[in-house]
Design an enzyme around this catalytic site. Sequence first.
Site, mmCIF file in Angstrom:
data_model
loop_
_atom_site.group_PDB
_atom_site.id
_atom_site.type_symbol
_atom_site.label_atom_id
_atom_site.label_comp_id
_atom_site.label_asym_id
_atom_site.label_seq_id
_atom_site.Cartn_x
_atom_site.Cartn_y
_atom_site.Cartn_z
ATOM 1 N N ASN A 7 0.773 -1.191 -0.138
ATOM 2 C CA ASN A 7 0.053 0.232 0.046
ATOM 3 C C ASN A 7 0.920 1.293 0.065
ATOM 4 O O ASN A 7 1.392 1.537 0.948
ATOM 5 C CB ASN A 7 -0.865 -0.010 1.218
ATOM 6 C CG ASN A 7 -1.970 0.970 1.192
ATOM 7 O OD1 ASN A 7 -2.008 1.921 0.378
ATOM 8 N ND2 ASN A 7 -2.896 0.788 2.221
ATOM 9 N N ARG A 91 -2.372 -1.995 -3.806
ATOM 10 C CA ARG A 91 -3.651 -1.149 -3.657
ATOM 11 C C ARG A 91 -3.641 -0.119 -4.394
ATOM 12 O O ARG A 91 -2.587 0.803 -4.312
ATOM 13 C CB ARG A 91 -3.742 -0.931 -2.091
ATOM 14 C CG ARG A 91 -5.077 -0.171 -1.939
ATOM 15 C CD ARG A 91 -5.219 0.440 -0.619
ATOM 16 N NE ARG A 91 -6.539 0.931 -0.403
ATOM 17 C CZ ARG A 91 -7.040 1.322 0.863
ATOM 18 N NH1 ARG A 91 -6.075 1.495 1.803
ATOM 19 N NH2 ARG A 91 -8.105 2.118 0.745
ATOM 20 N N HIS A 180 -12.989 3.099 -0.985
ATOM 21 C CA HIS A 180 -13.026 2.006 0.044
ATOM 22 C C HIS A 180 -13.649 0.651 -0.421
ATOM 23 O O HIS A 180 -14.301 -0.102 0.705
ATOM 24 C CB HIS A 180 -13.665 2.559 1.519
ATOM 25 C CG HIS A 180 -13.368 3.707 1.967
ATOM 26 N ND1 HIS A 180 -13.878 4.807 2.438
ATOM 27 C CD2 HIS A 180 -12.079 4.280 2.145
ATOM 28 C CE1 HIS A 180 -13.147 6.015 3.028
ATOM 29 N NE2 HIS A 180 -12.027 5.550 2.948
ATOM 30 N N ARG A 241 -12.188 16.304 5.747
ATOM 31 C CA ARG A 241 -12.729 16.743 4.467
ATOM 32 C C ARG A 241 -14.537 16.871 5.010
ATOM 33 O O ARG A 241 -14.937 16.346 5.803
ATOM 34 C CB ARG A 241 -12.866 15.436 3.852
ATOM 35 C CG ARG A 241 -11.914 15.248 2.702
ATOM 36 C CD ARG A 241 -11.892 13.821 2.237
ATOM 37 N NE ARG A 241 -10.645 13.004 2.844
ATOM 38 C CZ ARG A 241 -10.529 11.774 2.391
ATOM 39 N NH1 ARG A 241 -11.425 11.069 1.691
ATOM 40 N NH2 ARG A 241 -9.585 11.184 2.844
ATOM 41 N N GLU A 385 -8.140 -4.933 4.458
ATOM 42 C CA GLU A 385 -7.948 -4.767 3.120
ATOM 43 C C GLU A 385 -7.023 -5.535 2.532
ATOM 44 O O GLU A 385 -6.826 -6.059 1.468
ATOM 45 C CB GLU A 385 -7.744 -3.157 2.838
ATOM 46 C CG GLU A 385 -9.100 -2.439 3.159
ATOM 47 C CD GLU A 385 -8.936 -1.137 3.511
ATOM 48 O OE1 GLU A 385 -8.236 -0.824 4.482
ATOM 49 O OE2 GLU A 385 -9.522 -0.266 2.618
#
Length: 401
Positions: A7, A91, A180, A241, A385
């Site tokens: 990742n 990823r 996601h 955010r 993940e």
Amino acid sequence: MKVLVLNSGSSSIKFRVYEAQGEIRELARGIVERIGEEISRVRYRGPRGEIEYETRIASHEEGLGHVLKALTDPEKGVISDPSEIRGVGHRVVHGGDAVSQPVVVDEEVEAAIERFAVMAPLHNPANLAGIRAAKKVFPDALHVAVFDTAFHQTLPEEAYLYAIPYEYYEKYRVRRYGFHGISHMYVAERAAEILGRPLEELRIITCHLGNGASLAAVKGGRSVETSMGLTPLEGLVMGTRSGDIDPSIFYFLMKWEGLSADEVYTLLNKRSGLLGLSGISNDVRVLTERMEAGDEAAARALRVYAHRVKKYIGAYMAVLGGADAIVFTAGVGENSALMRSMILEGLEGLGIVLDEEKNRDPAAHGYVVSSDSSQVKVLVIPTNEELVIARETLRLLKSKG
Ligand code: AMP
């Protein structure tokens, strides 16, 4: 057979090594941090001990050299030669509408990652740098890309189109992509396992609440709605955010504050959300402590956060025609009993009843935290993940013989 999962972020590389002998199991993991800074750091944990040191690492390629060094360490490593790594799973955040499945990385895939970098400027260039570096360090391995957007490619047109002139969809592919996806898919599958029911029969709302946050409506194992859009800015209130806002705010902030488009874009991505609202922190842990100490700004920020998730859950129950399960995952979703409680408060009318005692310790109750009478089951499932990426890499390795 061993595979490596990478990742790659703008200044870090997280890595894990898995071995598949029937079952997949993790052998080692680590991180290279602060790539490109004065002092970088390498951390590794394997079955025979840990390695940790600081040095200067200028690029992803150099960083991967350190990953290889740790993995082949004569004392603590897990391989003796790079060729033992048969597959590398990467990823990748944004694959746009070019990819809907994990794929073997070829020139076309690299071009797609580059093309969609404009919509994920923090992630895609770093992901690509990681892929290119890994191809040099592990030249014999099969390189597989697993995309955050791919799971949501099943969204129907009415869910992915924005109501702006259609020509911009045709010209720039302006549409909702969602993110996601690896996590939403994993926890939906796990929920079906835990509930002992076939995924194909279930309507599940998955809530990935981390520093970035999104919801997905999953029907029969397919994503039919999700809260992030063209970019990961849309939807829920996040650490920094804004999530959904009236688009006119962009225009008025430019006008009133004399800001450029770039400045407003940065403000909405980096200085908004929990941080912007509270003026304290983007971290739910910090805000919870402050709220408990009586800080109204912290409490207000958490209330807005919870309200937004609640609103989306209601919307997704309508989209799915009801829900069998709601799943919480990621940093906030897995760890904050308070946020889960605030989000689900008052939803008894929709058949959602939390058991506060179970909610305080989900693992001790088999990850199901709803009361026995709750029509909709509520689950707390740690996401994984990396495991999904490892599995997909192994699957493609096997299919290539
Ligand atoms: P993630 O992006 O999934 O790593 O989530 C990171 C976020 O999870 C942090 O910014 C925190 O807000 C939140 N978090 C992590 N641990 C806890 C905890 N014990 N309680 C509340 N929030 C937490």
